[in-house]
Enzyme design. Structure first.
Site, PDB file in Angstrom:
ATOM      1  N   HIS A  31     -41.212   9.425 -17.250  1.00 33.68           N
ATOM      2  CA  HIS A  31     -42.566   8.957 -17.637  1.00 33.68           C
ATOM      3  C   HIS A  31     -43.611  10.038 -17.390  1.00 33.68           C
ATOM      4  O   HIS A  31     -44.733   9.747 -16.995  1.00 33.68           O
ATOM      5  CB  HIS A  31     -42.947   7.682 -16.872  1.00 33.68           C
ATOM      6  CG  HIS A  31     -42.091   6.500 -17.182  1.00 33.68           C
ATOM      7  ND1 HIS A  31     -42.414   5.554 -18.133  1.00 33.68           N
ATOM      8  CD2 HIS A  31     -40.892   6.103 -16.680  1.00 33.68           C
ATOM      9  CE1 HIS A  31     -41.473   4.628 -18.194  1.00 33.68           C
ATOM     10  NE2 HIS A  31     -40.530   4.937 -17.328  1.00 33.68           N
ATOM     11  N   ASN A  45     -42.183  -1.989 -18.767  1.00 38.39           N
ATOM     12  CA  ASN A  45     -41.945  -1.266 -20.013  1.00 38.39           C
ATOM     13  C   ASN A  45     -42.341  -2.139 -21.192  1.00 38.39           C
ATOM     14  O   ASN A  45     -42.618  -3.325 -21.026  1.00 38.39           O
ATOM     15  CB  ASN A  45     -40.454  -0.913 -20.151  1.00 38.39           C
ATOM     16  CG  ASN A  45     -40.054   0.306 -19.325  1.00 38.39           C
ATOM     17  OD1 ASN A  45     -40.893   1.127 -18.953  1.00 38.39           O
ATOM     18  ND2 ASN A  45     -38.781   0.428 -19.041  1.00 38.39           N
ATOM     19  N   TYR A  78     -39.935   4.872  -5.844  1.00 38.25           N
ATOM     20  CA  TYR A  78     -41.288   5.260  -6.266  1.00 38.25           C
ATOM     21  C   TYR A  78     -42.083   5.952  -5.167  1.00 38.25           C
ATOM     22  O   TYR A  78     -42.683   7.010  -5.387  1.00 38.25           O
ATOM     23  CB  TYR A  78     -42.033   4.038  -6.830  1.00 38.25           C
ATOM     24  CG  TYR A  78     -41.472   3.620  -8.175  1.00 38.25           C
ATOM     25  CD1 TYR A  78     -40.235   2.995  -8.263  1.00 38.25           C
ATOM     26  CD2 TYR A  78     -42.147   3.872  -9.347  1.00 38.25           C
ATOM     27  CE1 TYR A  78     -39.703   2.627  -9.488  1.00 38.25           C
ATOM     28  CE2 TYR A  78     -41.620   3.503 -10.579  1.00 38.25           C
ATOM     29  CZ  TYR A  78     -40.389   2.880 -10.642  1.00 38.25           C
ATOM     30  OH  TYR A  78     -39.865   2.533 -11.850  1.00 38.25           O
TER      31      TYR A  78
END
Ligand code: HDD
Length: 755
Positions: free
Chosen positions: A128, A201, A415
Site C-alpha cells: 500500500h 479494502n 502494523y
C-alpha cells in the site's frame, strides 16, 4: 489565553511565550502571531492557514483542527531561517575562501540544508505504498448502544473526525493509480475514547487465510526480485505461480479479475473491513459484525483498455480525482453498513466466519446502515499527513473487538511493527496526524523523537508517590471479550476453510454477462503475460472447480485445452449458493447523478458559441466538470462575436480523462477537427470505452468521420450515441445526462471492440 499565559510558571529562556510578549509582534512578523500557548479550542483553520480548498470545507466543530493547527506553518511574509530559527541572509551562495575558492566547512547554513535534504525520504510502506488521503467526519445516524459501546455510535448526528487513506497494494510509491489491483480503504476515527483504525479494502475477501502466508503473497506479487519487474502488476509468473498453488485464493482471484480492481474513482468504490469483528455493548454482550462502506456516488469502474491508457495520460488519476472533488466542494460520501449476527447464526452458516476468504451474503444477513462518512478537506501537506499516517488493525476502542480470524490475528502484530521501521521509532503515535484527540496518560517514556514532556518523578505503576496515577480504568477501559479457548496447540485450520470454490462460484454466478466477460478477459490478459505454461494450466485446473464455462472460455482465449480439475482440498460437496445481486458492480448506481463527471466539449474555430456556452453551463449546473477541449489551448473564434477559451488540448487531455464527450454544432460548415487524427481517435476511444457521446447538428460529421456506429451489436439504437438537431438540444442533453448518470453503455461492449 492571556490568563492561561499569566498562570504558567515563568520560563526565562522562553520569554516570548509569556504574558503580553506572546502577543507582541517581534521584528519580521507582519501579522499578529497566534499565541504559542494557543490551545485546540482557540485556534481556527482560518487563523492558522488560509489554504483551504475553494470548496470552503464545512469543518464544523472538529476536535482535530486544534492539534493540527498548532503544527501548521505558513511562510507568507516571513524571513527565511535555518532550523535553529537563525535568519538566512543569502540562500544562493555557499561560504567560500575567495570567490573561486573551496567551500568552507564553517558554512553551517549549507550543511544544515544539505543534511536535511539527504534524509528527506523515509521507507515506503512495504505494501500500500501508493496512496492518497483526506480529512472528514463520520456522522452517526442513531444510537447503537444496544450492540456497541463505541462512542462514535452513541447518538444521532454525532460527528467523529476521521482521516482516510486510499491506496493500491502492489505498486511502489510513485506507481500509477489505475493498475489492476485491490484498493486499500483505511479509516482512522479520532474518537473521544481513543483512535479506532478500520483498515480495510475495496474487496470483501482476501487472498489468503493465514497471516503466515502474507510475506509469500506479497513477495510473489511485487516486482520479481532478480530484475525488479514488473511494477504494480499482478500479470507475471511469480504471482500466478503462487496463486496456482494456493487454492484458497480462487475466490479473491475472481474479484481481482473483475472490474472491482479498476475503479473509476476512490469515491466510487465500496470498502470492507473484510474480517468478522465483534461489537460489544456496555454489559459486555458481543455480536459478530462485518463492516461495509457504500459510496453515495455508486460503484463504477473503468474499462481495462482505458485504465491502461490512464497510466500514461495521468498516473495520478485517482489522487487528482479525490483532490479535485473535495476542492470543488463535491465531498465524497459513503454510508456505513453493518452485518450484525450472533454466534448461533454463525454456527449455521455454510462457511466459517473466521475465514477471510469468505463473505457473508446479504441474503443471510442484510446491511444495517448506521452512519455516513464525509470527506470534506484535503490535507495541507502530503508527507506530514498522508505519508506519515500510521494505521493499525490493532487500534480498536471499547465497543469493538477482534475475532480469532488467523489473518486478523497476524495483522494485529504487523502494523505497529512496520511503523517502527517506517517512521523511525516507537513514538510515531506522537506525529500530529496519528495523535488521538483523547488524552494519553501512561508510564511509557523516552525513545527516539519523543515530543511529550511527561512531568513528575513517577514513571511506574503501582506507585504511591503520584497517588497511584495514572490509574487503571477498570470497566471504563477496554475490556477484551472473554472467550473460552479449547483444544491442543496445533498448526492447522478448520475443515470448512478448505471449501475454496463454493463462494468463488457464488461470485461468478452473481455477475452480469458483461461483468463475466470482463473477468474472462482479465484472466486472458494476466495469463497471457505468464510465461510458464504449467502455471497457466494449474490456474485453469482451479477454475474448472468454479465453473466449467469460465474455465473453457479462459482456456480457449489462451489456445489451451481445459485440464482436469484440481483435486479439491475437502471431500465435502460444494455448497450451492443462490446468486447474490449485491455482488454485482451494477447493484449500486449511486444517487449523485452526473456530479463530478468529466465531460469534454470538442471545439474548433467556427463552433456554435451560444450553444457551447449553454451546454457548458447546463453541465456545470448539474455538478459535472465540463472542459473545452481543442487542438490547442487559448482563444478560438466561435460562431458569434465572443471567442471561446479552450481549456485543454487533445494532446494534454486525451479521451481517457473524460467520462463523456459532446461535439457541438458548427453552423457555418465543416469542423476542422474532422481532419485531425487526434480528434478522431478521441471519439473512437470514447466509443470503445463505452462512454456517452452527444453530437449536435453538423457536429455529427465528426462522429461519422471517426466511424462511430450508432447501433448496438444487436441492431438496436445505441442510447449513448446521441445525434441531435440544435432545436432539440434540451431533450438531447437530458438523454445524454441520463446515460452519463448510469456511467457507461455496457450494452455496446464487444470483444474485440468494434471501432
Ligand atoms: Fe495490510 C498496510 C489492508 C492484510 C500487513 N493493509 C495496509 C493498508 C491497508 C491494508 C488498507 C494501508 C494502510 C495505509 O493507508 O497506511 N491488509 C489490509 C487488509 C488485509 C490486510 C484489508 C486483509 C484483510 N496486512 C495484511 C496482513 C498483513 C498486513 C495479513 C501482515 C501479516 N498491511 C500490513 C503492513 C502495512 C499494511 C505491512 C504496510 C504499511 C503499513 O502496514 O502501515 O503492516
Amino acid at each position: 489565553d492571556a490568563q492561561l499565559a499569566a498562570d504558567m510558571p515563568y520560563n526565562p529562556t522562553k520569554a516570548l511565550e509569556y504574558g503580553d510578549a506572546a502577543w507582541v509582534p517581534h521584528e519580521g512578523d507582519t501579522e499578529t502571531p497566534t499565541s504559542p500557548l494557543a490551545t485546540a479550542s482557540t485556534s481556527t483553520e482560518t487563523v492558522a492557514s488560509p489554504k483551504v480548498g475553494a470548496g470552503q470545507p464545512d469543518l464544523g466543530d472538529n476536535p482535530l483542527d486544534g492539534p493540527l493547527d498548532r503544527v501548521r506553518v505558513d511562510d507568507t511574509g516571513r524571513m527565511l531561517t535555518t532550523n535553529q530559527a537563525v535568519r538566512v541572509a543569502d540562500n544562493q551562495n555557499s561560504l567560500k575562501a575567495g570567490l573561486r575558492g573551496p567551500t568552507l566547512m564553517e558554512d553551517f547554513i549549507l550543511r544544515e540544508k544539505i543534511t536535511h535534504f539527504d534524509h528527506e525520504r523515509i521507507p515506503e510502506r512495504v505494501v500500500h505504498a501508493r496512496g492518497s488521503a483526506a480529512h472528514g467526519y463520520f456522522e452517526s445516524y442513531g444510537d447503537q448502544s444496544a450492540i456497541t459501546r463505541a462512542a462514535l455510535f452513541s447518538a444521532t448526528g454525532k460527528r467523529t473526525p476521521v482521516f482516510v487513506r486510499f491506496s493500491t497494494v502492489a505498486g511502489e510509491r510513485g506507481s500509477a493509480d489505475t493498475v489492476r489491483d485491490v484498493r486499500g480503504f483505511a479509516v482512522k476515527f479520532y474518537t473521544e475514547d481513543g483512535n479506532w483504525d478500520l483498515v480495510g479494502n475495496n474487496i470483501p475477501v482476501f487472498f489468503i487465510q493465514e497471516a503466515m502466508k502474507f510475506p509469500d503473497l506479497i513477495h510473489a506479487v511485487k516486482p520479481e526480485p532478480h530484475h525488479g519487474m514488473p511494477q504494480a502488476s499482478s500479470a507475471h509468473d511469480t504471482f500466478w505461480d503462487f496463486a496456482s498453488l494456493s487454492p484458497e485464493i480462487v475466490h479473491m482471484l475472481l474479484w481481482h479479475t473483475s472490474d472491482r480492481a479498476i475503479p473509476r474513482s476512490y469515491r466510487m468504490m465500496q470498502g470492507f473491513g473484510v474480517h468478522t469483528f465483534r461489537l460489544v455493548n456496555a454489559h459486555g454482550t458481543s455480536v459478530f459484525c462485518k463492516f461495509h462502506w457504500s459510496p453515495m456516488a455508486g460503484t463504477h469502474a473503468l474499462v481495462w483498455d482505458e485504465a491502461v491508457r490512464l497510466v500514461a495520460a495521468d498516473p495520478d488519476y485517482h489522487r487528482r480525482d479525490l483532490w479535485e472533488a473535495i476542492d470543488s466542494g463535491q465531498f465524497p460520501q459513503w454510508e456505513l453498513g453493518l452485518q450484525v449476527f450472533s454466534e448461533a447464526q454463525a454456527a449455521r452458516f455454510p462457511f466459517d466466519i473466521l475465514d477471510p476468504t469468505k463473505l457473508v451474503p446479504e441474503a443471510l444477513v442484510p446491511l444495517r446502515t448506521v452512519g455516513k462518512l464525509v470527506l470534506n478537506r484535503n490535507p495541507d501537506n502530503f508527507f506530514a499527513e498522508t505519508e506519515q499516517v500510521a494505521f493499525c488493525a490493532a487500534h480498536v476502542v471499547p465497543g469493538i473487538d477482534f475475532t480469532n480470524d488467523p489473518l486478523l490475528q497476524g495483522r494485529l502484530h504487523s502494523y505497529v511493527d512496520t511503523q517502527i521501521s517506517r517512521l523511525g521509532g516507537a513514538n510515531f503515535h506522537e506525529i500530529p496526524i496519528n495523535s488521538p484527540v483523547a488524552p494519553i496518560h501512561n508510564n511509557q517514556r523516552d525513545g527516539m523523537h519523543r515530543q511529550q514532556i511527561n512531568r513528575g518523578r513517577v514513571n511506574y505503576e503501582p506507585n504511591s508517590l503520584a497517588g497511584g496515577c495514572p490509574f487503571q480504568a477498570g470497566v471504563r477501559g477496554f475490556v477484551s471479550v472473554p472467550e473460552a479457548s479449547h483444544g491442543n496447540e496445533v498448526r492447522g485450520k478448520p475443515e470448512l476453510f478448505a471449501d475454496h470454490y463454493s463462494q468463488a462460484r457464488l461470485f461468478w454466478i452473481s455477475q452480469t454477462t458483461v461483468e463475466q466477460d470482463h473477468i474472462v478477459q482479465a484472466f486472458r490478459f494476466e495469463l497471457t503475460r505468464v510465461q510458464t505454461p504449467a502455471v497457466r494450466k494449474r490456474v485453469l485446473a482451479a477454475l474448472v472447480n468454479v465453473d466449467n464455462g469460465l474455465a473453457a472460455r479462459v482456456a480457449a482465449s489462451l489456445g489451451m485445452d481445459v485440464p482436469d480439475p484440481l483435486p479439491p482440498a475437502t471431500s465435502r460437496p460444494p455448497y450451492q449458493y443462490p446468486p447474490s445481486p449485491p455482488l454485482s458492480l451494477f447493484h449500486r448506481p449511486g444517487n449523485v447523478g452526473v456530479a463530478t463527471r468529466r465531460v469534454a466539449l470538442l471545439v474548433a474555430p467556427g463552433v456554435d458559441g451560444p450553444q457551447t456556452r449553454k451546454l457548458y453551463a447546463a453541465l456545470l449546473d448539474l455538478g459535472a466538470a465540463p472542459r473545452l477541449v481543442g487542438d490547442q489551448i487559448g482563444k478560438i473564434a466561435a460562431s458569434d462575436d465572443a471567442p471561446l477559451d479552450v481549456e485543454i488540448s487533445i494532446e494534454a487531455g486525451p479521451s481517457a480523462l473524460f467520462d463523456a464527450v459532446i461535439v457541438p454544432d458548427y453552423p457555418e460548415g465543416e469542423c476542422a477537427l474532422s481532419r485531425d487524427a487526434r480528434a478522431l481517435e478521441f471519439l473512437k476511444l470514447q466509443f470503445r470505452h463505452l462512454k456517452p457521446m452527444l453530437a449536435v447538428g453538423s457536429g455529427a460529421v465528426l462522429l461519422r468521420a471517426a466511424h462511430v456506429p450508432d447501433k448496438l451489436p444487436d441492431g438496436q439504437p445505441d442510447p449513448g450515441v446521441i445525434v441531435a438537431d440544435s432545436c432539440d438540444l434540451a431533450d438531447a442533453l437530458a438523454r445524454f445526462v441520463a446515460v452519463l448518470a448510469r456511467h457507461r453503455v455496457y450494452a455496446r461492449d464487444t470483444d474485440p471492440p468494434r471501432v
